[in-house]
Design a protein around this motif. Structure first.
Motif, PDB file in Angstrom:
ATOM      1  N   UNK A   7       8.384  12.116  -3.115  1.00 20.51           N
ATOM      2  CA  UNK A   7       7.932  11.698  -1.178  1.00 20.51           C
ATOM      3  C   UNK A   7       7.488  10.512  -2.046  1.00 20.51           C
ATOM      4  N   UNK A   8       6.009  10.591  -2.826  1.00 19.51           N
ATOM      5  CA  UNK A   8       4.975   9.377  -3.078  1.00 19.51           C
ATOM      6  C   UNK A   8       5.461   8.562  -4.187  1.00 19.51           C
ATOM      7  N   UNK A   9       6.408   9.145  -4.999  1.00 27.17           N
ATOM      8  CA  UNK A   9       6.766   8.025  -6.453  1.00 27.17           C
ATOM      9  C   UNK A   9       7.246   7.028  -6.102  1.00 27.17           C
ATOM     10  N   UNK A  10       8.444   6.229  -5.003  1.00 23.18           N
ATOM     11  CA  UNK A  10       8.556   5.001  -4.500  1.00 23.18           C
ATOM     12  C   UNK A  10       7.198   4.058  -4.087  1.00 23.18           C
ATOM     13  N   UNK A  11       6.256   4.697  -3.437  1.00 27.01           N
ATOM     14  CA  UNK A  11       5.582   3.796  -3.389  1.00 27.01           C
ATOM     15  C   UNK A  11       3.798   3.610  -4.505  1.00 27.01           C
ATOM     16  N   UNK A  12       4.306   4.243  -5.565  1.00 22.89           N
ATOM     17  CA  UNK A  12       3.670   4.265  -6.330  1.00 22.89           C
ATOM     18  C   UNK A  12       4.448   3.099  -7.040  1.00 22.89           C
ATOM     19  N   UNK A  13       5.420   3.416  -7.481  1.00 22.09           N
ATOM     20  CA  UNK A  13       5.856   2.444  -8.227  1.00 22.09           C
ATOM     21  C   UNK A  13       6.526   1.367  -7.157  1.00 22.09           C
ATOM     22  N   UNK A  14       5.946   1.015  -5.840  1.00 17.55           N
ATOM     23  CA  UNK A  14       6.312  -0.568  -5.311  1.00 17.55           C
ATOM     24  C   UNK A  14       5.366  -0.861  -5.478  1.00 17.55           C
ATOM     25  N   UNK A  15       3.858  -0.274  -5.690  1.00 19.38           N
ATOM     26  CA  UNK A  15       3.285  -0.653  -5.858  1.00 19.38           C
ATOM     27  C   UNK A  15       2.544  -1.717  -7.347  1.00 19.38           C
ATOM     28  N   UNK A  16       3.257  -0.877  -8.487  1.00 20.52           N
ATOM     29  CA  UNK A  16       2.616  -0.924  -9.829  1.00 20.52           C
ATOM     30  C   UNK A  16       3.874  -1.961  -9.998  1.00 20.52           C
ATOM     31  N   UNK A  17       4.798  -2.265 -10.396  1.00 23.95           N
ATOM     32  CA  UNK A  17       5.818  -3.353 -10.269  1.00 23.95           C
ATOM     33  C   UNK A  17       5.075  -4.156 -10.292  1.00 23.95           C
TER      34      UNK A  17
END
Lengths: 549, 344
Positions: free
Chosen positions: A425-435
């Protein structure tokens, strides 16, 4: 770049992509496939007819209808309440603006059970309104709708307001010079530029409310049930896994459709807008109109966002000598095998493990996606990563429950199960922040380093890492807050003797008695303080002010 | 040769950005590639630096084929158009970057950084943040950074492109002096002919990924190879003509050409100085359409009847008013018959 260089580059890209792909294949695709099998296959034969059969039941149709209309109503209401907020935070300059902007974001990272508990304390039985005027909303749909607005206010303010603040005000000036009235200039210049952002925000809110679980579970009572809640009910109360699986498939398809529309909207938004630095576009309120909007927004924030949290804290203290907090340390009461306070430790360690997983997986995925030469396949992977965000926590939890409890992957008794679900559930937030940050690193900066003698690995360490270090911290913080508050997936798989904070809150709330209620409020307050603190630290770290999630 | 390109070809999006380019740069030579945007100049630099793979042909440095050598091992310097200074490092961190990548010890690095900052006229600026630098200062830091590891070849991409005019003119002189003193081999690209002529020992004019002309600045200026080069250098009096003996037939009537000019269908260049104004009634009759003050002279645009406009250079005192009718005669010494035959 030489022929050998290209080969090495392909190998690097493959390596970057392989880990996240494998992770998603095993912990997302495989459980989802298991759900589909459980729902539609029976002893080796497929029964697609099951779909029609389940959807034909009148109570299921009722759930579907409610899920849809409450999501639509919540979205409309959120836009109505939050769009003036977007304007105020984007265009008006007033003392305390930065602090307030951070404060309105707090609800978004609050665990759904905390939101549920807070609204219960405000509008529920024995709540503040009940005491003052005898008004109770927890038997009506309004409690759910208001909680959804509370939860998603920040989504609109940050998605729309973030873009609004970056629109060049001189564009409106140019329209004014060409003879447009202020309103007309806004309608013809600013509104068209904002429309895609409004649409994207609306779709996000629709998605979040369509898959709402914790809030509806706590505030909905027996009368109101969304698809998510129904899936949970079918699984744990009725033990009808086959119906639950069919409902999950329906949910999956609906969410896929919403995400597809969202992806298209976002892509359209990225085209041809000249953006400026957000720090220079706000001004002091001018004229009665702007002051009135500002006052209205501040009042809304106070009543809708701050009051529920204040009441929550007040209720948790509503007994002499911090009684509810002290009760948390007792293991009796029979609800838990351990003292509720132990859930704090369990939650923190689960969340830490989930954060580490999410940052590694999401970081690798973002690095792969950020490469300029990323092909269509990789970009498709982008949308895939967002899927667990919308596909709902309940799907993830339910999938883990039925897929990872037997060989080849028997993780039923492993502690890693909960962090795995939370990381998903957390990965999408990481991707959206980093990308966006990784994409913003100028390719020629990397080239400059290469020409000066830096090997590709050295380029990453010397150029990329220093630029994304903050983003990495922010991503980790988001993943931590999300993991800490995760409820929908965890509730399926957390072991009774080792509950997380949100699970403990939900269990306390489901029991009668003042002590249980008070303990739930106390535990919610603790959770709220941890999440809010994490977020406020992050807000200080954030460098980009575009302010999107 | 220090650098040789042999039939170097790069295709970008199916279109050739570099089309069979042959180019040699000798040691200590300063070569300027001049061309409009999209002519393939930057691609040329990127190909030499190893940032852009060749689709055909070869790049040789010191006679060695660079095909299998990645960018970070080519030991060439490249100064980017917009500098690309590392924002998170201070000036010294930027200048010393290349030395650090090559594993130079700290003390040596510090010495070299000090030396280079003095060289580019920024002594003691090591601790400053790059964001706080002006455009000209960033320029100098970028140059110091590229020079610090002592590259065998220094490449400059539009080195002065973003600076204002007076600064540009001063820096071009400084650069030329500096390269002469250091003996650096330089390959620069620019779209500004003034910059190219001031900086280069040799100018290479590019068009559509091919080399249109090579020569010293004087050669290129005096004898543009074709109509494209002539127009790119700012000459507008370029027409098709038929040369017969000592005169050419043009839309402007008969025009005298220098002795020994190639005969037949040709392209003719008339320098503005070769357009002489005479009283109305003599020569070709024209109306003055516009005049532009150019500091040392006035540029007069003349509109003949039924023929392309002519540009003439006039002394300040003799420039006629707009709308006046004048006569025009041509001076053979300022007329160039270009080598290429005119297009049918």
């Amino acid at each position: 770049m030489t022929g050998r260089g290209r080969l090495a580059q392909n190998a690097v890209r493959l390596g970057l992509t392989a880990v996240p792909v494998a992770f998603f294949a095993v912990f997302f695709a495989y459980p989802v496939a298991a759900i589909v099998r459980r729902g539609l296959a029976d002893g080796g034969t497929w029964h697609v007819g099951r779909l029609a059969e389940v959807l034909g039941q009148s109570d299921i149709r009722h759930v579907l209808w409610f899920t849809l209309w409450q999501a639509a109503a919540s979205t409309a209401l959120t836009l109505l309440v939050a769009l003036p907020g977007a304007y105020v935070f984007a265009r008006l300059d007033f003392p305390g603006r930065e602090v307030l902007r951070a404060v309105v974001t707090v609800p978004f990272v609050l665990p759904t059970v905390v939101v549920g508990a807070a609204f219960l304390a405000l509008v529920g039985r024995g709540g503040l309104l009940d005491e003052l005027w005898g008004v109770r909303l927890d038997t009506t749909v309004w409690a759910i709708l208001l909680a959804h607005v509370f939860f998603n206010y920040a989504v609109v303010v940050r998605t729309v307001g973030g873009l609004w603040a970056q629109l060049d005000p001189r564009q409106e000036d140019a329209a004014r010079m060409l003879g447009a009235s202020p309103l007309r200039a806004w309608r013809k210049v600013t509104l068209p530029a904002l429309a895609p952002a409004v649409a994207a925000a609306a779709l996000m809110v629709f998605l979040f409310t369509f898959t709402s679980f914790g809030v509806v579970q706590i505030l909905g009572g027996p009368a109101f049930s969304t698809l998510e809640v129904e899936i949970y009910r079918q699984t744990t109360d009725l033990f009808d896994l086959s119906t639950a699986a069919v409902l999950t498939i329906v949910q999956f398809l609906a969410v896929g459709a919403i995400l597809a529309v969202h992806a298209r909207t976002v892509r359209r938004r990225e085209t041809a807008l000249r953006l400026v630095d957000a720090s220079g576009t706000a001004h002091r309120p001018r004229g009665a109109g702007q002051w009135a909007v500002l006052a209205g927004v501040l009042a809304t924030v106070a009543v809708l966002l701050l009051l529920p949290l204040a009441v929550l804290v007040q209720r948790s203290l509503d007994t002499p000598g911090l009684g509810y907090y002290r009760a948390l340390t007792d293991a009796d009461g029979g609800i838990f095998l351990v003292a509720p306070i132990d859930a704090v430790g369990a939650s923190l360690s689960y969340a830490a493990a989930a954060t580490a997983l999410a940052v590694v997986i999401g970081g690798l995925a973002a690095a792969a996606l950020a490469r300029r030469d990323a092909g269509r396949l990789v970009r498709g992977f982008d949308a895939l990563l967002m899927l667990p965000l919308g596909v709902s926590a309940v799907t993830v939890g339910f999938g883990f429950l039925i897929a990872l409890d037997r060989p080849p992957l028997d993780l039923r008794s492993s502690w890693i199960l909960v962090p795995l679900a939370q990381a998903l559930v957390g990965v999408p937030f990481v991707v959206r922040t980093m990308l966006p940050v990784l994409r913003a690193v100028d390719v020629r900066l990397r080239e400059a380093a290469a020409v000066l003698g830096a090997s590709p690995w050295r380029v990453w360490r010397e150029v990329d890492l220093p630029l994304v270090r903050r983003a990495l911290l922010v991503a980790a913080g988001f993943a931590f807050a999300v993991s800490l508050g995760e409820f929908g997936a965890t509730v399926f798989i957390a072991r009774p003797d080792n509950p997380t904070l949100p699970v403990a809150v939900a269990r306390l709330l489901s029991r009668p008695g003042d002590l249980n209620y008070g303990q739930a409020m106390a535990l919610s307050t603790i959770l709220m303080v941890v999440c809010a603190a994490a977020l406020l630290v992050l807000e200080r770290l954030r460098t980009d002010r575009s302010g999107e999630f | 040769m220090l650098l040789s390109l042999a039939a170097a070809t790069v295709r970008l999006g199916g279109r050739p950005a570099l089309d069979g380019v042959d180019l040699d740069v000798a040691e200590h030579e300063t070569v300027c590639v001049l061309g409009p945007s999209g002519s393939g100049k930057s691609t040329l630099l990127r190909a030499v630096a190893g940032l852009q793979p060749l689709d055909a042909g070869r790049v040789l440095l010191d006679g060695r084929d660079q095909h299998a050598v990645p960018a970070h091992r080519r030991e060439v310097g490249l100064m980017f158009q917009d500098h690309q200074l590392f924002p998170q490092r201070d000036v010294a961190g930027n200048v010393g970057f290349g030395l650090r990548m090559r594993g130079a010890p700290k003390g040596e690095r510090a010495c070299r950084v000090t030396e280079l900052l003095e060289l580019v006229g920024l002594p003691g600026a090591g601790q400053r943040a790059v964001a706080a630098l002006s455009g000209g200062e960033q320029q100098r830091v970028a140059l110091a950074r590229a020079l610090a590891p002592r590259p065998r070849l220094l490449m400059l991409d539009e080195p002065l492109g973003q600076l204002d005019r007076s600064l540009r003119e001063r820096l071009v002189v400084e650069l030329r002096e500096l390269f002469g003193r250091l003996g650096t081999t330089v390959l620069a690209v620019t779209h500004d002919q003034g910059e190219a002529f001031a900086l280069a020992d040799r100018v290479v004019v590019m068009r559509d990924g091919r080399i249109a002309q090579t020569g010293t600045p004087l050669e290129v200026w005096q004898r543009p190879a074709d109509a494209f080069v002539a127009r790119f250098l700012g000459f507008d009096n370029v027409v098709d003509a038929t040369v017969e003996g000592a005169a050419a037939v043009t839309p402007w009537g008969k025009v005298p050409v220098p002795e020994g000019a190639p005969q037949g269908a040709r392209t003719l260049l008339v320098r503005p100085a070769g357009v002489r104004l005479v009283p109305a009634g003599e020569g070709l009759t024209c109306t003055v359409a516009a005049r532009t003050f150019r500091g040392t002279h006035v540029s007069v645009h003349l509109q003949p009847q039924d023929a392309p406009r002519l540009e003439a250079a006039c002394a300040l005192r003799h420039a006629p008013e707009t709308g006046r009718r004048v006569g025009v005669e041509f001076d053979a010494a300022e007329i160039v018959v270009l080598d290429e035959p005119s297009r049918p």
